[in-house]
Structures are given as C-alpha cells and as structure tokens.
Design an enzyme around this catalytic site. Sequence first.
Site, short mmCIF file in Angstrom:
data_model
loop_
_atom_site.label_atom_id
_atom_site.label_comp_id
_atom_site.label_asym_id
_atom_site.label_seq_id
_atom_site.Cartn_x
_atom_site.Cartn_y
_atom_site.Cartn_z
N ASP A 277 55.09 25.91 -35.73
CA ASP A 277 55.04 24.59 -36.38
C ASP A 277 53.59 24.09 -36.44
O ASP A 277 52.95 23.89 -35.41
CB ASP A 277 55.93 23.65 -35.55
CG ASP A 277 56.23 22.36 -36.25
OD1 ASP A 277 55.64 22.08 -37.30
OD2 ASP A 277 57.07 21.61 -35.72
N ASP A 337 60.58 16.69 -42.53
CA ASP A 337 61.80 16.82 -41.73
C ASP A 337 63.01 16.17 -42.40
O ASP A 337 62.91 15.06 -42.95
CB ASP A 337 61.61 16.14 -40.37
CG ASP A 337 60.61 16.88 -39.50
OD1 ASP A 337 59.97 17.81 -39.99
OD2 ASP A 337 60.49 16.50 -38.33
C1 GLA Z 1 58.30 18.93 -36.51
C2 GLA Z 1 59.27 19.90 -37.16
C3 GLA Z 1 60.67 19.64 -36.62
C4 GLA Z 1 60.67 19.82 -35.10
C5 GLA Z 1 59.63 18.91 -34.48
C6 GLA Z 1 59.45 19.19 -33.00
O1 GLA Z 1 58.55 17.60 -36.86
O2 GLA Z 1 59.24 19.76 -38.55
O3 GLA Z 1 61.59 20.53 -37.21
O4 GLA Z 1 60.39 21.16 -34.80
O5 GLA Z 1 58.36 19.05 -35.09
O6 GLA Z 1 58.45 18.44 -32.41
#
Ligand code: GLA
Length: 516
Positions: A277, A337
């Site tokens: 990520d 997200d």
């Molecule tokens: C980001 C990602 C999410 C999750 C969070 C965890 O926002 O897009 O899917 O993994 O981080 O902190």
Amino acid sequence: MHRLVFCGFMFATFAGAADLAGTWQNEVQGRGGQTFVTTCVFKIEGNKITGMYATPQRAYDIEKGAVDGAEFTFQIADGFQTPPRITEFKGALNGDRFELTTVIPAGAPARAGGRAPQGPRTFKRISADVVFHTPPELARTHQPFPPFQPIATNGLAKTPPMGWNSWNKFAGRVDDKSVREIADAMVASGMRDAGYIYVNIDDTWEGARDKDGNITTNEKFPDMKALADYVHSKGLKIGIYSSPGRKTCAGYEGSYGHEQQDANTWAAWGFDYLKYDWCSATGVYRPDEMKSAYHKMAVALRNTGRPFIYSLCQYGELNVGEWGAAAGANLWRTTGDISDNWRSMSSIGFDQQIGREVFAGPGHWNDPDMLEIGNGGMTTTEYRTHMSLWSILAAPLLAGHDVRTMPDFTRDILLNKEVIAIDQDPAGIQGTHVRKDGAEGQTLEVWKKPLAKGVAIGLFNRSLENAPMTVKWAEVGITSANPKVRDLWAHRDITDAPSEYTVTVPAHGVVLLRVE
Ligand code: GLA
C-alpha cells in the site's frame, strides 16, 4: 474620518496576516488506532502565504496562498495524479487556532471512499518557526533505481483472487484470535469450498524493527508463523500487508529500505499474498519512481522462492493498468477506498472502472476494492448489485465482513455459485457497459461480460424506482436464435425469450443473466 476607518481596516488585515506566521498542527485518530499529525508552516509576506502543508505521508509546497483579514486560502498540487490533482483549502484564524476546510470545486466529480475531503479541522499554534524541518520519515535515502525491466509473470491468479480481508470490518481491531476464528468460520460457512481461499491480514499487525532491522509483530499477533500454520491447516491461504514507504497508511512500520528482509520474513512465516500500500511512499519517492518501487518488492518476493500473490494498492494513480503487470502485480487497486454505502460502491463500480477492462486478464486484474457485503450499510438488494457488478468486472472477491456472525441473507449473496462462476470464468475478460439510459446517477445500465461459453448480462437499475428493462440478444453479441437464458439470482431458466428479454428491475437492484 474616512481615512481613520480605512486605516483601521488596513491594520486588521495586516495583524491577521502576521498572526498566521508560524507552525501549526492538527491531530486526528486514524481507524488503525494511531494519531495522525498534519502540520502547516506559514511564512507571510504582505498578504502572501508560502510554506508547507505536511501530512504524515508527504510534504507539499503551499501554492497561491493569500490572507485577507482573519481568512486565508491556499492550495496544494498532487503530482501523483495525471493531471496533478489540486486541493484547495480555506482557513479562518481565531487567536492561537484556525479552522481549515477543504474546498470542493464546483462541478468536481464525487470522490468515493476514505479519501474524500474532510470537514473543518482545528489547527493549534505550535511555535513561531516559519521554516519547515523535514521529518526523518520523509527523508529520501534510497539509491536511484536501475532502468525499468518488466518482470516475468509469477503464474498465479489465473482467475481473480478470492478470500477475505480484515480492513473493512476490523481495521485496527484485527488480531490473532479474530483471524483464527474467521478462518474457522470460512470453513464452516462454506466460503472456503466456494473458492474464498485467502485470509488476508491488512494494516495494524506491525511492531517495531529489532536491532537487526527485522520487522516484528505487535502484541495483537504473538506468533505469525503459528497463525499461518493454523490457517493453512484449514485448507486456506494467508495474506499480509505492508507499504513501500516508511509508514503504512495506519501509521505502522513500512518496508522502505528493508524490502528483501521483509519478504524473507513473510516467506519464513508462511505467507502467500502481499498487499503493498503506497501511502507514505509518496513522501520518499518521486512519481516516476513508483513503478520501480513496486517492481523492487516483486523481485524481493520472487527471490524468496515462495509463491506470493502480489497486490498493489496505490488507488489507481499514474495509469497503473498500463504498468502494473510489468511491475509484477497480480492485481492493482483502481480507486480510493470503498465505503459501506451505495454512493461509494456505485461510483467505484459503475463509473470508475470504465476503460480499464483492456488491462485485465488471467494473472493481472483491476481491483475496485474489497467487498462490503454483510457490513450493514447497504440493503440486500444493493449488496446483490455489488456482488453482480464485481463479478462482471472480473474483480477480486475479497469479503470484508465478520464471517463469524454471517446471516443467511449475506451467505446467499456471497455463496451464489452461479454468480461466482461469472467472476471466475476462465476466459478472464473484464466486462463493461453496453448502454446507459436516463439521468446521471439514476441510470438504467446494461452490462456484459463475455464468458468462455456465452455471455453474462447485468441489467442494473441505479434509480430510486423499480423499472422495466429490456435487453436484445443482438445488442450483446448473441446471434443464435433461442439461446439458453438463466437468471442467476432467481436460479431459474427463462424459456420465453427468443430474441430479447424484458423484466422489472428493483430500485438499486440487478437482474443478472447468463446467456449461451
Ligand atoms: C489504505 C488502503 C485500505 C487499507 C488501509 C489500511 O487506506 O487503501 O484498503 O489497507 O490503507 O491502513
């Protein structure tokens, strides 16, 4: 008299401007339990503001900053977007505090999920310092990357990965016990046997590095190897999470400078899947280094000799579909997200995937984010739409609910084998829309996904009223007379539709057909 009033106004303006000079901070609690600090450093010349706006992940130059009395505005530019995404801020000073609001430009498209503009945030004066001191976590220490060389495919994920991920439901509350219980429930509920194989631990498992730089776990995960062994003993596989930056999105330890070491650790623990990520990597890499930073971890995983599904999470920036597979990815996120509501899900699924279908295929998939089915923010009808749309999109199916307490109406959606078969079709073609009728955001949409045998057709009603919809077989490329038609939610064959089919589709609902 006039002159005095004028001077008074000038004085107020000047005093407001000067009062803004200095260093200011806002603190918020993240979903992973950590505190996030945002810093503004303002230098004032006349009515002009320069300086920095720094999140835990990245420092941005302040652009077009101007102060007028107690009110001020500025903007920042995110070069990771093409074209660069501009965010505008509006502030109001009140003594040793100011309120900062993100301005949504008129006509801007709705943004889905957790990266949407925030409401007003209060910043407090920390010091009179007008110089930004780069914090150690944003210092760039890596060597330049060698010229980019595509990495050969790892041969995994011939169909979109299926499983479960902890983030949507548990965020910072995921721990060893809940992961074991979820694994048990995936077996007991039939999810495993329906194909949901991966049990993926998302952010907040990480501890500090030991004296040799090895990543450790925090107190929630006392023994990762034992946990992986347990999950494997259930006939499941297990996934882990990290960031190419120094910190993860939830503010935990990332893999920057420890890529091979971390890959070795995860392999030794027995992991099978990595979600990587971007988050704070934005503070240490330039946009043109992103694909090399992802490639570096692909090589590190390959060097372990253990097969890892490799999942990129960088929110679809820099046209990731064009280079994700060459950087070693089996899947890559395409958006910010998802949230557990109709607006977020429908915007991501219907509107933000169009045109990306050319990049998907066996071994390399677009990822419109994890499922929210069973989390309670949408109706059963809407969750059926979510499942149908993700299947037509050949999306990874990563459930994100509490499997331990799954009611039958959730199980019936996630375990509909005829719908799963659309997602997992061996041809691996991502579907797209054929037709959209009606007002924006209220459309009646016909989608199709060519299958190894036949075609899946989704009749989606995004409006708030039930509506009749018709699809002619010719418009979705079916030329045979009297094709075999099956309704995949009603589980029944339709025998009276030689050349077209008309059906009432519920508001926010879907009729999903398989036609051969
Ligand atoms: C980001 C990602 C999410 C999750 C969070 C965890 O926002 O897009 O899917 O993994 O981080 O902190």
